[in-house]
Scaffold this active site. Structure first.
Site, PDB file in Angstrom:
ATOM      1  CE  LYS A  39      -4.149  -2.122   2.150  1.00 49.29           C
ATOM      2  NZ  LYS A  39      -5.203  -2.061   1.921  1.00 49.29           N
TER       3      LYS A  39
ATOM      4  NE  ARG B 192     -10.749  -9.800  -2.035  1.00 51.44           N
ATOM      5  CZ  ARG B 192     -11.781  -8.983  -2.825  1.00 51.44           C
ATOM      6  NH1 ARG B 192     -11.491  -9.599  -4.197  1.00 51.44           N
ATOM      7  NH2 ARG B 192     -11.145  -7.766  -2.527  1.00 51.44           N
TER       8      ARG B 192
END
Length: 502
Positions: free
Chosen positions: A277, A351
């Site tokens: 990130k 996920r």
């Protein structure tokens, strides 16, 4: 925690007295009497509409002119139109009052309420006001070692007298137990990630829930490897801190009653992994475990009330870190279900954690219903901002019940779409599925939901709550300071109580 006490009117001993006034600015006989005791202070204030209009949420603190009395301040609180009052508005008014008297450095506050307000009994109103004040009293300043004494000020007590103190106490005690779940959720979410490692977090869960007769099991990496949890383990393999799966089993109903499964994403810190990130605001990724915290907080709220339901909570606790041993873009992992997933982006890790966690919950407990909670996608923030969480579900009735519960506690949900076209977008050329969609920037929250949906077994009711936009806030609300909101605890507690209590 703010001390709240329901007592007889003659026993009230506070520095400030709360006075409710609606937008009609009419005083009933009780307020007229109070006004006379304070030499017309209330009537003089409301006569000047520049000072006070009775608008909902308006708070006006005025010093008492009675020098000899115990009450040093009157706190005028605007109700607005009584016909428009709701439980949410009353509770938030309690929060606004607490915040204002805290700023005014008033240590003790009191409320006398004997009459109904709109459709609410005095005891109901009092319990809601007290609940809002309690939630708003939350602070997280344990690491602030140089705070000035003035900045450490807290309201010490809130004394309330109603026409039925026993009923008010009973109603508030339930609110207090729910608040304890919210406070745990806020506390653990606000903790810096070097303090709440997966091991430490898991131990804190066990410490609090085992005292509430909840069975807690902590699975380490060896146990998860034996179960085939390649997706969850892949996310955490770049970290020096071992990943954990915490299983919380509460059995309040008979053994034959079906379970509700609550599953939470607990990414303790999310750097993005090899798909790193940007550094800007990366520190906020300590909140990437708020879904797991909401599950634990709900378990606290349910178990402390001894609700007659069977619930299992499952949270996957990992750190998504870059290292020489970290998962790479393009890796293929085998999930507990046997399905394979190509990891095209290591920053779409939540996920993967949920895939193994929801499968484990279904295999072990055979629940009727699975609800997963996660700060899953930035796409949901783009779609809904900080107002709504996204709700995805394979069952319309389940979605409607969750949305209704959210409305009742002001933890809003918005139904988001599932569609076979979105499902097709996560197909992979070399595995059963990919962990991101194949159309860049398109339907990111829906494709993420479809990834989880592929791990929901036949006949199981399922909802996925993407709370990325609402889990933490950069500004205070009526019910708490900036930082972790504790979103999801009150929503899920309300949903469970309304639909599964036997």
């Amino acid at each position: 925690m703010l001390h709240v006490n329901f007592t007889e009117e003659e026993s009230l001993n506070t520095q400030a007295l709360i006075v409710f006034i609606d937008d009609k600015l009419k005083l009933d006989s009780e307020l007229i009497n109070l006004d006379q005791q304070h030499h017309g202070l209330i009537s003089k204030t409301i006569a000047n509409k520049l000072q006070f209009t009775g608008k909902y949420g308006q708070i006006k603190i005025i010093p008492s002119v009675v020098k000899s009395g115990e009450v040093k301040y009157l706190v005028l609180a605007g109700l607005g139109s009584e016909e428009k009052l709701t439980e949410v508005k009353i509770e938030e008014l309690g929060g606004k009052i607490l915040q204002n008297v805290t700023n005014a450095k008033i240590a003790t506050i009191g409320l006398k309420i004997k009459n109904r307000i709109s459709n609410f009994t005095s005891s109901h109103v009092a319990s809601l006001i007290a609940s809002g004040a309690l939630l708003a009293s939350y602070r997280f300043d344990k690491y602030r070692t140089t705070l000035k004494e003035a900045d450490k000020f807290v309201v010490e007590s809130f004394e309330i007298s109603t026409d039925n103190n026993a009923e008010a106490t009973k109603l508030f005690e339930v609110k207090k137990l729910i608040a304890e779940g919210v406070f745990f959720t806020r506390d653990i979410s606000n903790e810096p990630s070097n303090i709440k490692t997966p091991q430490i977090y898991a131990e804190r869960i066990a410490d609090i829930l085992e005292e509430l007769n909840v069975d807690v099991s902590i699975l380490g990496e060896r146990e998860m490897k034996n179960l085939g949890m390649g997706a969850l383990l892949g996310v955490g393999q770049g970290s020096q801190n071992e990943s954990k799966l915490v299983v919380m089993e509460y059995q309040g109903a008979n053994k034959d009653a079906p379970y509700i499964a609550l599953v939470g994403k607990g990414v303790i810190f999310d750097t993005g992994g090899i798909s790193l990130k940007p550094s800007n605001n990366m520190h906020l990724m300590r909140y990437d475990m708020c879904g797991s915290a909401a599950v634990v907080g709900t378990m606290i709220a349910v178990a402390s009330q001894e609700l007659p339901v069977n619930i299992v909570g499952v949270v996957g606790l990992v750190e998504n870190m870059p290292s020489g041993n970290a998962q790479r873009p393009g890796d293929v992992v085998t999930t507990m279900s046997g399905q394979t997933a190509e990891v095209l982006n290591t920053d779409a890790e939540g996920r993967l954690v949920l895939a193994d966690a929801v499968w484990y919950a279904q295999e072990k407990f055979k629940p009727k219903c699975v609800i997963d909670v996660a700060t899953l996608t930035g796409a949901i923030v783009v779609s809904l901002g900080p107002t709504y969480a996204g709700c995805f579900s394979n069952n319309d009735e389940l979605a409607d019940k969750l949305i209704k519960a959210g409305e009742e506690v002001n933890e809003k949900l918005w139904r988001m779409p599932l569609h076979e076209d979105y499902d097709a977008m996560i197909n992979s050329d070399i595995a059963d599925m990919a962990n991101i969609g194949n159309v860049p920037g398109a339907a990111g929250s829906s494709t993420a939901a479809h990834f989880i949906k592929r791990f929901i077994q036949e006949g199981v009711e399922w909802a996925h709550l993407d709370i990325a936009g609402v889990a933490n806030s950069n500004k205070p609300s009526s019910l708490g300071p900036k930082g972790a909101v504790g979103y999801g605890v009150r929503l899920l507690e309300k949903f469970i109580k309304e639909n599964y209590e036997q």
